[in-house]
Design an enzyme around this catalytic site. Structure first.
Site, mmCIF file in Angstrom:
data_model
loop_
_atom_site.group_PDB
_atom_site.id
_atom_site.type_symbol
_atom_site.label_atom_id
_atom_site.label_comp_id
_atom_site.label_asym_id
_atom_site.label_seq_id
_atom_site.Cartn_x
_atom_site.Cartn_y
_atom_site.Cartn_z
ATOM 1 N N GLY A 194 7.838 7.322 1.304
ATOM 2 C CA GLY A 194 6.202 6.907 2.238
ATOM 3 C C GLY A 194 7.062 7.634 3.632
ATOM 4 O O GLY A 194 7.439 7.334 3.543
ATOM 5 N N ARG B 32 6.885 9.986 -3.500
ATOM 6 C CA ARG B 32 8.062 8.963 -4.461
ATOM 7 C C ARG B 32 8.054 9.757 -5.732
ATOM 8 O O ARG B 32 8.625 8.606 -6.204
ATOM 9 C CB ARG B 32 7.189 8.114 -4.318
ATOM 10 N N ASP C 42 16.134 4.015 0.374
ATOM 11 C CA ASP C 42 17.219 3.457 -0.717
ATOM 12 C C ASP C 42 17.188 4.794 -1.887
ATOM 13 O O ASP C 42 18.361 4.509 -2.355
ATOM 14 C CB ASP C 42 17.652 2.055 -1.162
ATOM 15 N N THR D 143 13.554 3.519 6.599
ATOM 16 C CA THR D 143 12.082 2.897 6.349
ATOM 17 C C THR D 143 11.794 1.668 7.713
ATOM 18 O O THR D 143 12.033 1.173 8.549
ATOM 19 C CB THR D 143 12.989 2.101 5.191
ATOM 20 N N ASP E 237 10.868 -1.002 6.734
ATOM 21 C CA ASP E 237 10.480 -2.019 7.260
ATOM 22 C C ASP E 237 12.081 -2.363 7.202
ATOM 23 O O ASP E 237 12.306 -3.335 7.312
ATOM 24 C CB ASP E 237 11.644 -2.288 5.499
ATOM 25 N N ASP F 164 15.102 -1.754 6.281
ATOM 26 C CA ASP F 164 16.154 -2.825 5.054
ATOM 27 C C ASP F 164 17.472 -1.752 4.915
ATOM 28 O O ASP F 164 17.242 -2.497 3.397
ATOM 29 C CB ASP F 164 15.228 -3.854 4.737
ATOM 30 N N ARG G 33 -10.772 -20.572 14.243
ATOM 31 C CA ARG G 33 -10.716 -19.776 12.385
ATOM 32 C C ARG G 33 -9.569 -19.371 12.359
ATOM 33 O O ARG G 33 -8.301 -19.654 13.966
ATOM 34 C CB ARG G 33 -10.975 -18.250 12.663
ATOM 35 N N MET H 139 3.206 -5.075 6.179
ATOM 36 C CA MET H 139 4.642 -4.600 5.176
ATOM 37 C C MET H 139 5.953 -5.441 5.156
ATOM 38 O O MET H 139 5.931 -5.876 5.994
ATOM 39 C CB MET H 139 4.531 -2.918 5.373
ATOM 40 N N ARG I 8 8.461 -5.796 1.408
ATOM 41 C CA ARG I 8 8.375 -5.614 0.434
ATOM 42 C C ARG I 8 9.538 -7.039 0.032
ATOM 43 O O ARG I 8 9.365 -7.577 -0.482
ATOM 44 C CB ARG I 8 8.761 -4.322 -0.585
ATOM 45 N N ARG J 80 -9.862 -16.393 7.581
ATOM 46 C CA ARG J 80 -9.679 -15.322 6.996
ATOM 47 C C ARG J 80 -8.538 -14.001 7.129
ATOM 48 O O ARG J 80 -7.638 -14.711 7.543
ATOM 49 C CB ARG J 80 -11.155 -14.527 8.622
#
Length: 373
Positions: free
Chosen positions: A27, A89, A120, A142, A144, A146, A179, A186, A188, A289
Site C-alpha cells: 500500500g 501488491r 512484511d 507500513t 499500521d 506492526d 449521538r 486502519m 489489520r 452513526r
C-alpha cells in the site's frame, strides 16, 4: 550499525560507485518519496551511484518496467504523498517462475544492490531474492506500525494525525446531535493507529485486534457515560478488531468486506464500524452513526516526523548497501538507525505494547468508576 557476517569486503564496497535499484511495494504510504529522495541524493553526492527505479513494486521487477532515478527526478518530492515509482501488491511467488524472473531482470541491469521499501509482504519477497543470490536491503514501511525489528515505521505518525483530526471533528457533531459515533481506522492485525488516535482524540472506547471485545460491555460503558449527563460518545475501532462474545456475529474473526484477497492472501477488511453502530443502537437505544476513514489515512503529505524518519531510513539504506549489509533491513532502535536481518523483521507482526493498552484502559476504568458514583 552493528557488525554483521559477510562484511569482509565492506571497505571496498564503500569506496566504489554502485548501480542500485529501488522499489516501493504494498500500500502507498506518506514518506515513501522521502526515502527515495534521501537514498538517491546521498548515493549520488557521496558515492557517485547510479539509480534505477522499478515501477509498481515487484510487478516492475517481474515485468522489467523501470525508470532512471536521478537528482532531477527526486527534486521537490519530499512533501509529496504516494510514490513517484508507484506501487502494487504483486507477489512474484504467485506467478510461474516469478521469483526467478525477478532475479534474472535484476541481473540483466547489472545491479549491485536493490533497496526494497515495504512491509512484511514486500520484504518476504526481498528475503527470497537474497537467498537466491541478489543483494537486497529493506526499508520498513507500513502505516499500521506492526513490522517487527523496528520501533517505528514511517507513515504511522501521519496516519495517526489524520485519524486524530477526524475524531476531533466527529466529537463536535456527536455532541451537537447527542449521538454515539463509531470511527473505523486502519489496523489489520494490530491496533497502533486505533490506540494512538483514540487516546489523542479522547475516544470513550477503543477496540483493537489484540483484545477481542464484547458488545454488551461497550453498551454498558456508554450507558454509564450517558447516565452521568454526557449524551454523546465516540468509539474508535481498528478494522481488524474481533468480537469475543458467543452471541456476537463473526466471533473471533475480523469482518471481511468481500470475498476477494490480494496476491499475498490478505482478505479485504472493512465494515466493522457499521456492525458495531447498528448493534450499539439496538442495545442502548441511543442514535449511533459509523464513520469509516479508509484510505484518507494513508494519503496526502507526510508529517514532519515522517519526513525526517523516512529521510533517515533512506540514508541508512544506501549506507547499508555500501557496507555490504545485504539481507538486512534498516530499523529504528531507540534514536538510532541500525540494521536487522530481514528474517527477524518479517517473522511476526508487532503487536501493540501492553503499556499503551494500559494507558487507554486506565482512562476507561476511571470513566466507569466516576460514572458509577
Amino acid at each position: 550499525m552493528g557488525t554483521l557476517p559477510g562484511r569482509a569486503n565492506s571497505e571496498v564496497q564503500e569506496r566504489r560507485a554502485m548501480k542500485v535499484g529501488i522499489l516501493t511495494g504494498g500500500g502507498d504510504c506518506p514518506g515513501l518519496n522521502a526515502v527515495i529522495r534521501a537514498a538517491v541524493r546521498k548515493g549520488i553526492f557521496h558515492y557517485d551511484d547510479e539509480f534505477l527505479g522499478y515501477l509498481e513494486g515487484w510487478r516492475g521487477v517481474l515485468e522489467d518496467q523501470t525508470q532512471p532515478l536521478d537528482l532531477a527526478s527526486v527534486g521537490g518530492i519530499l512533501p509529496r504523498g504516494g510514490t513517484i515509482v508507484r506501487t502494487a501488491r504483486t507477489n512474484p511467488a504467485k506467478h510461474p517462475d516469478g521469483v526467478r524472473h525477478c532475479l534474472e531482470n535484476i541481473r540483466k541491469h547489472e545491479l549491485d544492490a536493490l533497496i526494497a521499501i515495504g512491509g512484511d509482504d514486500t520484504l518476504s519477497v526481498a528475503l527470497k531474492l537474497q537467498q537466491m543470490g541478489a543483494n537486497v536491503v529493506g526499508v520498513p514501511k507500513t502505516i499500521d506500525n506492526d513490522l517487527s525489528g523496528t520501533d517505528y515505521c514511517f507513515g504511522f505518525d501521519t496516519a495517526v494525525n489524520v485519524a486524530t483530526s477526524a475524531i476531533d471533528r466527529v466529537h463536535t457533531t456527536a455532541e451537537a446531535h447527542n449521538r454515539v459515533m463509531v470511527v473505523e481506522v486502519m489496523g489489520r492485525d494490530s491496533g497502533w493507529i486505533a490506540l494512538y488516535s483514540g487516546i489523542a482524540g479522547g475516544a470513550d472506547v477503543i477496540l483493537i485486534p489484540e483484545k477481542p471485545f464484547d458488545l454488551e460491555e461497550i453498551a454498558e460503558t456508554i450507558r454509564l457515560r450517558h447516565g452521568r449527563g454526557r449524551y454523546f460518545s465516540v468509539v474508535v475501532v481498528a478494522e481488524g478488531a474481533k468480537f469475543a462474545s458467543d452471541v456476537d456475529p463473526q466471533r473471533g474473526a475480523p469482518i471481511i468486506r468481500d470475498g476477494r484477497t490480494d496476491e499475498f492472501g490478505h482478505a479485504h477488511l472493512g465494515g466493522i464500524a457499521n456492525i458495531i453502530a447498528r448493534e450499539l443502537e439496538r442495545l442502548t437505544g441511543f442514535e449511533t452513526r459509523a464513520v469509516v476513514l479508509g484510505h484518507i489515512q494513508r494519503g496526502g503529505s507526510p508529517s514532519s516526523f515522517d519526513r525526517v524518519l523516512a529521510t533517515r531510513y533512506g540514508l541508512g539504506a544506501i549506507d547499508m548497501v555500501h557496507r555490504g549489509e545485504f539481507g538486512c533491513m534498516a530499523a529504528l532502535r531507540g534514536t538510532k538507525i541500525v540494521s536487522v536481518p530481514l528474517a527477524e523483521a518479517i517473522g511476526e507482526n508487532r503487536k501493540v505494547d501492553q503499556e499503551i493498552i494500559d494507558v487507554a484502559a486506565g482512562l476507561l476504568d476511571k470513566l466507569k468508576e466516576t460514572a458509577s458514583r
